[in-house]
Design an enzyme around this catalytic site. Structure first.
Site, PDB file in Angstrom:
ATOM      1  N   TYR A   1       0.854  -1.197   0.000  1.00 38.77           N
ATOM      2  CA  TYR A   1       0.000   0.000   0.000  1.00 38.77           C
ATOM      3  C   TYR A   1       0.890   1.247   0.000  1.00 38.77           C
ATOM      4  CZ  TYR A   1      -4.022   2.903   1.414  1.00 38.77           C
ATOM      5  OH  TYR A   1      -5.018   3.841   1.470  1.00 38.77           O
TER       6      TYR A   1
HETATM    7  N1  LIG Z   1      -8.943   7.902   5.794  1.00 41.54           N
HETATM    8  C1  LIG Z   1      -7.690   8.184   6.063  1.00 41.54           C
HETATM    9  O1  LIG Z   1      -7.263   8.310   7.221  1.00 41.54           O
HETATM   10  C2  LIG Z   1      -6.726   8.407   4.914  1.00 41.54           C
HETATM   11  C3  LIG Z   1      -5.429   8.819   5.220  1.00 41.54           C
HETATM   12  C4  LIG Z   1      -4.533   9.012   4.179  1.00 41.54           C
HETATM   13  C5  LIG Z   1      -4.922   8.790   2.876  1.00 41.54           C
HETATM   14  N2  LIG Z   1      -6.181   8.411   2.597  1.00 41.54           N
HETATM   15  C6  LIG Z   1      -6.529   8.206   1.196  1.00 41.54           C
HETATM   16  O2  LIG Z   1      -7.734   8.871   0.897  1.00 41.54           O
HETATM   17  C7  LIG Z   1      -8.415   8.167  -0.143  1.00 41.54           C
HETATM   18  C8  LIG Z   1      -9.844   7.945   0.274  1.00 41.54           C
HETATM   19  O3  LIG Z   1      -9.820   7.168   1.437  1.00 41.54           O
HETATM   20  P1  LIG Z   1     -11.120   6.990   2.341  1.00 41.54           P
HETATM   21  O4  LIG Z   1     -10.648   6.902   3.736  1.00 41.54           O
HETATM   22  O5  LIG Z   1     -12.114   7.993   1.952  1.00 41.54           O
HETATM   23  O6  LIG Z   1     -11.573   5.536   1.869  1.00 41.54           O
HETATM   24  P2  LIG Z   1     -12.974   4.775   1.857  1.00 41.54           P
HETATM   25  O7  LIG Z   1     -14.007   5.465   2.664  1.00 41.54           O
HETATM   26  O8  LIG Z   1     -12.617   3.359   2.163  1.00 41.54           O
HETATM   27  O9  LIG Z   1     -13.404   4.886   0.312  1.00 41.54           O
HETATM   28  C9  LIG Z   1     -12.668   4.234  -0.669  1.00 41.54           C
HETATM   29  C10 LIG Z   1     -13.463   4.221  -1.951  1.00 41.54           C
HETATM   30  O10 LIG Z   1     -12.673   3.543  -2.935  1.00 41.54           O
HETATM   31  C11 LIG Z   1     -13.556   2.814  -3.760  1.00 41.54           C
HETATM   32  N3  LIG Z   1     -12.896   1.678  -4.369  1.00 41.54           N
HETATM   33  C12 LIG Z   1     -12.186   0.702  -3.746  1.00 41.54           C
HETATM   34  N4  LIG Z   1     -11.745  -0.192  -4.644  1.00 41.54           N
HETATM   35  C13 LIG Z   1     -12.193   0.211  -5.852  1.00 41.54           C
HETATM   36  C14 LIG Z   1     -12.094  -0.318  -7.165  1.00 41.54           C
HETATM   37  N5  LIG Z   1     -11.430  -1.448  -7.403  1.00 41.54           N
HETATM   38  N6  LIG Z   1     -12.684   0.343  -8.179  1.00 41.54           N
HETATM   39  C15 LIG Z   1     -13.375   1.491  -7.949  1.00 41.54           C
HETATM   40  N7  LIG Z   1     -13.501   2.037  -6.719  1.00 41.54           N
HETATM   41  C16 LIG Z   1     -12.928   1.409  -5.689  1.00 41.54           C
HETATM   42  C17 LIG Z   1     -14.664   2.358  -2.839  1.00 41.54           C
HETATM   43  O11 LIG Z   1     -15.812   2.227  -3.645  1.00 41.54           O
HETATM   44  P3  LIG Z   1     -16.855   1.014  -3.487  1.00 41.54           P
HETATM   45  O12 LIG Z   1     -17.343   1.099  -2.088  1.00 41.54           O
HETATM   46  O13 LIG Z   1     -17.844   1.380  -4.520  1.00 41.54           O
HETATM   47  O14 LIG Z   1     -16.104  -0.225  -3.771  1.00 41.54           O
HETATM   48  C18 LIG Z   1     -14.782   3.500  -1.844  1.00 41.54           C
HETATM   49  O15 LIG Z   1     -15.810   4.388  -2.240  1.00 41.54           O
HETATM   50  C19 LIG Z   1      -7.627   6.888  -0.406  1.00 41.54           C
HETATM   51  O16 LIG Z   1      -6.857   7.057  -1.562  1.00 41.54           O
HETATM   52  C20 LIG Z   1      -6.746   6.744   0.824  1.00 41.54           C
HETATM   53  O17 LIG Z   1      -5.522   6.132   0.552  1.00 41.54           O
HETATM   54  C21 LIG Z   1      -7.108   8.214   3.578  1.00 41.54           C
END
Ligand SMILES: NC(=O)c1ccc[n+]([C@@H]2O[C@H](COP(=O)([O-])OP(=O)(O)OC[C@H]3O[C@@H](n4cnc5c(N)ncnc54)[C@H](OP(=O)(O)O)[C@@H]3O)[C@@H](O)[C@H]2O)c1
Length: 247
Positions: A166
């Protein structure tokens, strides 16, 4: 950027594609972009989640969004080209892409991570953002101030144990940002940046830090000033940067 206050019509008439639009930061950004006038193209795997965001945007009086149920793990050039052509045909333009979708398995030592897991991690977190951007490039280059945002991760920027494939994929996005920005040059269109949200209370956070109270970290909405600033024309001078959100 924390105190950035966008004009209400910052994104009026613009079309923004958001991956991972069904939940977390992608959902919050889709709603914020629509609130500021953008027609949002919502991409994710789960159609029901996309429909919920679609309904929320309409209920708030935003421009009618478009939905693209699509699995980035199985993306190929041909279907991405079809997707870009569909955006061109139905929405007529593309002014920005926010890559927020991600694949995460678990925090595990490297010797327990499998080739199959790494392939999926690379495909969703690094290869798909590259290939989707590439497919959209002709459309983005027709827009005036197009902006592409890759979503980085603190552990890709400062690697540490157990984040494995990751972190490797996320650090690859930073290199991709710099290479692409260098190729596009100082006035290039689109401009490409990586945004590192830091800890945010979403599903991902509850998986990486189970038991930690969500109110101890920023909410997705707290970070929207960065997401709006980087996608809109006010950040015209920012390109090839790795931007860390600080709340
Ligand atoms: N949350 C944190 O603390 C944090 C910190 C640093 C970075 N980030 C980054 O921020 C971004 C968003 O994170 P989040 O926390 O908002 O995540 P999240 O709530 O888990 O949302 C992730 C989204 O990615 C989609 N997804 C996953 N696999 C997919 C695929 N194969 N094709 C199309 N869509 C896909 C999911 O859609 P479905 O449900 O439709 O599958 C979901 O809507 C990510 O890039 C993550 O690395 C987050």
């Amino acid at each position: 950027m924390k105190d950035y206050t966008p004009r209400p019509d910052l994104l009026a008439g613009r079309v923004i594609l958001v991956t991972g639009a069904g939940s977390g930061l992608g959902r919050a950004a889709s709603l914020a972009y629509a609130r500021h006038g953008a027609t949002v193209a919502l991409l994710g795997r789960n159609e029901a989640k996309l429909e919920a965001v679609y309904d929320e945007i309409l209920a708030a009086g935003g421009p009618e969004p478009a939905m693209f149920p699509y699995d980035l793990a199985t993306a190929d050039d041909r279907s991405l080209e079809t997707l870009a052509n569909t955006i061109a045909h139905h929405l007529k333009r593309l002014d920005g892409v926010l890559h927020s979708a991600h694949q995460f398995f678990s925090l595990t030592p490297l010797h327990l991570q499998t080739l199959e897991q790494w392939q999926t991690l690379m495909r969703v977190n690094l290869i798909a953002p590259f290939a989707l951007t590439r497919a959209c490039l002709p459309l983005l280059q027709q827009a005036q101030d197009a902006s592409v945002i890759f979503t980085g991760e603190t552990h890709g920027h400062h690697p540490s144990a157990y984040w494995g494939g990751y972190a490797v994929a996320k650090s690859g996005l930073e290199t991709l940002t710099r290479v692409w920005a260098d190729e596009l040059g100082a006035d290039g269109n689109p401009r490409i940046n990586t945004l590192i949200p830091g800890p945010v209370a979403t599903t991902l956070r509850s998986r990486t830090h189970p038991g930690l109270a969500p109110e101890t970290v920023a909410s997705a909405d707290d970070l929207m000033p960065w997401y709006l600033y980087l996608i809109g024309a006010d950040s015209r001078a920012i390109r090839g940067q790795i931007v860390e959100c600080q709340t």
